[in-house]
Write a protein that holds these residues in place. Structure first.
Motif, PDB file in Angstrom:
ATOM      1  N   LYS A  25       0.830  -1.208   0.000  1.00 13.87           N
ATOM      2  CA  LYS A  25       0.000   0.000   0.000  1.00 13.87           C
ATOM      3  C   LYS A  25       0.865   1.259   0.000  1.00 13.87           C
ATOM      4  CE  LYS A  25      -3.590   2.402   2.690  1.00 13.87           C
ATOM      5  NZ  LYS A  25      -2.842   3.675   2.830  1.00 13.87           N
ATOM      6  N   SER A  26       1.916   1.247   0.810  1.00 16.47           N
ATOM      7  CA  SER A  26       2.787   2.423   0.888  1.00 16.47           C
ATOM      8  C   SER A  26       3.468   2.705  -0.444  1.00 16.47           C
ATOM      9  CB  SER A  26       3.834   2.244   1.992  1.00 16.47           C
ATOM     10  OG  SER A  26       4.809   1.280   1.623  1.00 16.47           O
ATOM     11  N   GLN A  27       3.788   1.664  -1.192  1.00 18.31           N
ATOM     12  CA  GLN A  27       4.426   1.832  -2.498  1.00 18.31           C
ATOM     13  C   GLN A  27       3.425   2.235  -3.573  1.00 18.31           C
ATOM     14  OE1 GLN A  27       7.785   1.711  -3.154  1.00 18.31           O
ATOM     15  NE2 GLN A  27       7.952   1.582  -0.917  1.00 18.31           N
ATOM     16  N   LEU A  28       2.249   1.604  -3.563  1.00 19.36           N
ATOM     17  CA  LEU A  28       1.244   1.926  -4.583  1.00 19.36           C
ATOM     18  C   LEU A  28       0.769   3.370  -4.450  1.00 19.36           C
ATOM     19  CD1 LEU A  28      -0.251   0.240  -6.857  1.00 19.36           C
ATOM     20  CD2 LEU A  28      -2.249   0.448  -5.381  1.00 19.36           C
ATOM     21  N   ASP A  29       0.671   3.847  -3.237  1.00 17.03           N
ATOM     22  CA  ASP A  29       0.180   5.211  -3.009  1.00 17.03           C
ATOM     23  C   ASP A  29       1.111   6.276  -3.587  1.00 17.03           C
ATOM     24  OD1 ASP A  29      -2.030   4.173  -1.751  1.00 17.03           O
ATOM     25  OD2 ASP A  29      -1.388   4.659   0.291  1.00 17.03           O
ATOM     26  N   LEU A  30       2.321   5.893  -3.968  1.00 18.61           N
ATOM     27  CA  LEU A  30       3.268   6.833  -4.574  1.00 18.61           C
ATOM     28  C   LEU A  30       3.101   6.927  -6.087  1.00 18.61           C
ATOM     29  CD1 LEU A  30       6.520   5.683  -2.699  1.00 18.61           C
ATOM     30  CD2 LEU A  30       5.061   7.643  -2.126  1.00 18.61           C
ATOM     31  N   LEU A  31       2.286   6.036  -6.678  1.00 20.90           N
ATOM     32  CA  LEU A  31       2.223   5.906  -8.131  1.00 20.90           C
ATOM     33  C   LEU A  31       0.913   6.426  -8.704  1.00 20.90           C
ATOM     34  CD1 LEU A  31       3.614   2.248  -8.411  1.00 20.90           C
ATOM     35  CD2 LEU A  31       4.901   4.396  -8.495  1.00 20.90           C
ATOM     36  N   LEU A  32       0.985   6.882  -9.953  1.00 16.78           N
ATOM     37  CA  LEU A  32      -0.231   7.232 -10.683  1.00 16.78           C
ATOM     38  C   LEU A  32      -0.854   5.951 -11.229  1.00 16.78           C
ATOM     39  CD1 LEU A  32       1.033  10.355 -12.666  1.00 16.78           C
ATOM     40  CD2 LEU A  32      -0.491  10.341 -10.669  1.00 16.78           C
ATOM     41  N   PRO A  33      -2.195   5.872 -11.259  1.00 15.03           N
ATOM     42  CA  PRO A  33      -2.857   4.643 -11.713  1.00 15.03           C
ATOM     43  C   PRO A  33      -2.518   4.302 -13.166  1.00 15.03           C
ATOM     44  CG  PRO A  33      -4.399   6.047 -10.537  1.00 15.03           C
ATOM     45  CD  PRO A  33      -3.159   6.862 -10.754  1.00 15.03           C
ATOM     46  N   GLY A  34      -2.460   3.000 -13.414  1.00 10.51           N
ATOM     47  CA  GLY A  34      -2.245   2.455 -14.744  1.00 10.51           C
ATOM     48  C   GLY A  34      -2.757   1.032 -14.755  1.00 10.51           C
ATOM     49  N   SER A  35      -2.049   0.148 -15.428  1.00 10.71           N
ATOM     50  CA  SER A  35      -2.438  -1.268 -15.468  1.00 10.71           C
ATOM     51  C   SER A  35      -1.565  -2.052 -14.487  1.00 10.71           C
ATOM     52  CB  SER A  35      -2.273  -1.823 -16.886  1.00 10.71           C
ATOM     53  OG  SER A  35      -0.949  -1.615 -17.341  1.00 10.71           O
ATOM     54  N   ILE A  36      -2.192  -2.997 -13.774  1.00 11.86           N
ATOM     55  CA  ILE A  36      -1.489  -3.685 -12.690  1.00 11.86           C
ATOM     56  C   ILE A  36      -1.927  -5.144 -12.624  1.00 11.86           C
ATOM     57  CG2 ILE A  36      -3.214  -3.009 -10.947  1.00 11.86           C
ATOM     58  CD1 ILE A  36      -0.838  -2.555  -8.993  1.00 11.86           C
ATOM     59  N   LEU A  37      -0.973  -6.015 -12.314  1.00 10.30           N
ATOM     60  CA  LEU A  37      -1.230  -7.454 -12.247  1.00 10.30           C
ATOM     61  C   LEU A  37      -0.861  -7.989 -10.867  1.00 10.30           C
ATOM     62  CD1 LEU A  37      -1.894 -10.227 -13.600  1.00 10.30           C
ATOM     63  CD2 LEU A  37       0.530 -10.341 -14.261  1.00 10.30           C
ATOM     64  N   PHE A  38      -1.746  -8.855 -10.319  1.00  7.07           N
ATOM     65  CA  PHE A  38      -1.543  -9.491  -9.017  1.00  7.07           C
ATOM     66  C   PHE A  38      -1.516 -11.007  -9.186  1.00  7.07           C
ATOM     67  CE2 PHE A  38      -3.300  -5.367  -8.144  1.00  7.07           C
ATOM     68  CZ  PHE A  38      -2.683  -4.955  -6.972  1.00  7.07           C
ATOM     69  N   PRO A  39      -0.340 -11.611  -9.299  1.00  7.56           N
ATOM     70  CA  PRO A  39      -0.247 -13.080  -9.312  1.00  7.56           C
ATOM     71  C   PRO A  39      -0.512 -13.651  -7.920  1.00  7.56           C
ATOM     72  CG  PRO A  39       1.694 -12.037 -10.313  1.00  7.56           C
ATOM     73  CD  PRO A  39       0.954 -10.980  -9.565  1.00  7.56           C
ATOM     74  N   ALA A  40      -1.062 -14.877  -7.880  1.00  6.28           N
ATOM     75  CA  ALA A  40      -1.325 -15.564  -6.608  1.00  6.28           C
ATOM     76  C   ALA A  40      -2.085 -14.661  -5.649  1.00  6.28           C
ATOM     77  CB  ALA A  40      -0.006 -16.054  -5.989  1.00  6.28           C
ATOM     78  N   GLU A  41      -3.166 -14.060  -6.133  1.00  9.89           N
ATOM     79  CA  GLU A  41      -3.837 -12.990  -5.392  1.00  9.89           C
ATOM     80  C   GLU A  41      -4.833 -13.488  -4.355  1.00  9.89           C
ATOM     81  OE1 GLU A  41      -5.295  -9.231  -4.090  1.00  9.89           O
ATOM     82  OE2 GLU A  41      -3.392 -10.183  -4.543  1.00  9.89           O
ATOM     83  N   GLY A  42      -5.206 -14.754  -4.384  1.00  4.53           N
ATOM     84  CA  GLY A  42      -6.058 -15.262  -3.311  1.00  4.53           C
ATOM     85  C   GLY A  42      -7.381 -14.530  -3.197  1.00  4.53           C
ATOM     86  N   GLU A  43      -7.658 -14.021  -1.998  1.00 10.31           N
ATOM     87  CA  GLU A  43      -8.968 -13.432  -1.693  1.00 10.31           C
ATOM     88  C   GLU A  43      -9.126 -11.981  -2.140  1.00 10.31           C
ATOM     89  OE1 GLU A  43     -10.178 -15.530   2.461  1.00 10.31           O
ATOM     90  OE2 GLU A  43      -8.310 -14.383   2.462  1.00 10.31           O
ATOM     91  N   GLY A  44      -8.095 -11.396  -2.724  1.00  3.26           N
ATOM     92  CA  GLY A  44      -8.272 -10.137  -3.433  1.00  3.26           C
ATOM     93  C   GLY A  44      -8.029  -8.850  -2.678  1.00  3.26           C
ATOM     94  N   ARG A  45      -7.518  -8.925  -1.452  1.00  2.00           N
ATOM     95  CA  ARG A  45      -7.407  -7.691  -0.659  1.00  2.00           C
ATOM     96  C   ARG A  45      -6.524  -6.636  -1.314  1.00  2.00           C
ATOM     97  NH1 ARG A  45      -2.849  -8.252   3.370  1.00  2.00           N
ATOM     98  NH2 ARG A  45      -1.670 -10.098   2.713  1.00  2.00           N
ATOM     99  N   ASN A  46      -5.426  -7.054  -1.926  1.00  2.00           N
ATOM    100  CA  ASN A  46      -4.515  -6.089  -2.546  1.00  2.00           C
ATOM    101  C   ASN A  46      -5.031  -5.596  -3.892  1.00  2.00           C
ATOM    102  OD1 ASN A  46      -2.506  -6.213  -0.439  1.00  2.00           O
ATOM    103  ND2 ASN A  46      -2.053  -8.278  -1.174  1.00  2.00           N
ATOM    104  N   ALA A  47      -5.620  -6.501  -4.661  1.00  2.00           N
ATOM    105  CA  ALA A  47      -6.172  -6.116  -5.966  1.00  2.00           C
ATOM    106  C   ALA A  47      -7.333  -5.140  -5.810  1.00  2.00           C
ATOM    107  CB  ALA A  47      -6.618  -7.362  -6.714  1.00  2.00           C
ATOM    108  N   VAL A  48      -8.202  -5.411  -4.841  1.00  2.78           N
ATOM    109  CA  VAL A  48      -9.349  -4.528  -4.621  1.00  2.78           C
ATOM    110  C   VAL A  48      -8.883  -3.134  -4.206  1.00  2.78           C
ATOM    111  CG1 VAL A  48     -11.337  -4.100  -3.097  1.00  2.78           C
ATOM    112  CG2 VAL A  48     -11.011  -6.353  -4.161  1.00  2.78           C
ATOM    113  N   TYR A  49      -7.856  -3.071  -3.374  1.00  5.57           N
ATOM    114  CA  TYR A  49      -7.340  -1.752  -2.978  1.00  5.57           C
ATOM    115  C   TYR A  49      -6.890  -0.961  -4.209  1.00  5.57           C
ATOM    116  CZ  TYR A  49      -4.692   1.997  -0.898  1.00  5.57           C
ATOM    117  OH  TYR A  49      -4.226   3.258  -0.573  1.00  5.57           O
ATOM    118  N   ALA A  50      -6.157  -1.611  -5.110  1.00  5.10           N
ATOM    119  CA  ALA A  50      -5.708  -0.916  -6.323  1.00  5.10           C
ATOM    120  C   ALA A  50      -6.893  -0.439  -7.157  1.00  5.10           C
ATOM    121  CB  ALA A  50      -4.818  -1.837  -7.151  1.00  5.10           C
TER     122      ALA A  50
END
Length: 204
Positions: A25-50
């Motif tokens: 989260k601390s790293q993503l918050d530094l970036l402008l939105p674009g396209s992003i991939l989450f391998p082995a994402e499981g229940e989706g907590r990180n993908a949903v945040y993005a």
């Protein structure tokens, strides 16, 4: 492994919580939105945040139950994910498709780890970023003392800095550190852990 993860995710609670990983989260918050991939994402907590931050989100996992939970969580936040259930052998992504790839506690079997990481690098655009947090070789001591903190029991599945630099050869290292981290991520990541954190820039 598919059966293991389906069994783990096939319950009403989110076994790793609904909140995103703190480092990611601390790293993503530094970036402008674009396209992003989450391998082995499981229940989706990180993908949903993005997705809530305006990113175009793709994710994959071997677990059908993981996708079901991720889809539920996305609905709760009124966002959508493009979530694929599959293995590295049948992924639908294109070369240089993504601006960012996120690997959070994504530990692959030792025989295929380097090949999988290389495949993911191929999906990354030039000047794209890898954001990774995983359990370090030292973590085995921590999980023996406190099984609730989780992590692979096979030491060959744990990361060293040398492994990271080898797997992501050709990347500019923006951050690479090992440290103790207090995890409070649902039922299975609880307690003091030892992790490696890496941010790399695809330098081609």
């Amino acid at each position: 492994m598919k059966e293991f993860w389906n069994e783990r995710y096939n319950q009403s609670t989110y076994v790793y919580g609904k909140q995103p990983n703190t480092f990611y989260k601390s790293q993503l918050d530094l970036l402008l939105p674009g396209s992003i991939l989450f391998p082995a994402e499981g229940e989706g907590r990180n993908a949903v945040y993005a997705a809530t931050k305006g990113w175009q989100v793709d994710a994959f996992d071997i677990s059908d139950a993981g996708k079901t939970k991720a889809t539920q969580l996305a609905k709760e936040h009124q966002v959508s994910l493009n979530y694929t259930v599959g293995t590295f052998g049948d992924l639908p992504y294109k070369k240089e498709q993504f601006d960012v790839i996120v690997l959070i506690f994504a530990h692959f079997d030792p025989e295929n780890r380097m090949a999988y990481h290389q495949q993911l690098c191929d999906y990354l655009k030039p000047k794209g970023k890898i954001i990774l947090e995983g359990f370090s070789k030292k973590h085995l001591e921590y999980s023996k003392k406190n099984p609730a903190v989780g992590g692979p029991k096979n030491p060959d599945m744990l990361f060293s800095q040398e492994m990271i630099l080898s797997d992501f050869k050709g990347f500019k290292t923006l951050l690479l550190q090992e440290q103790e981290v207090m995890l409070q991520e649902g039922e299975f990541h609880n307690g003091m852990a030892h992790t490696i954190r890496f941010v790399g820039l695809k330098d081609t």
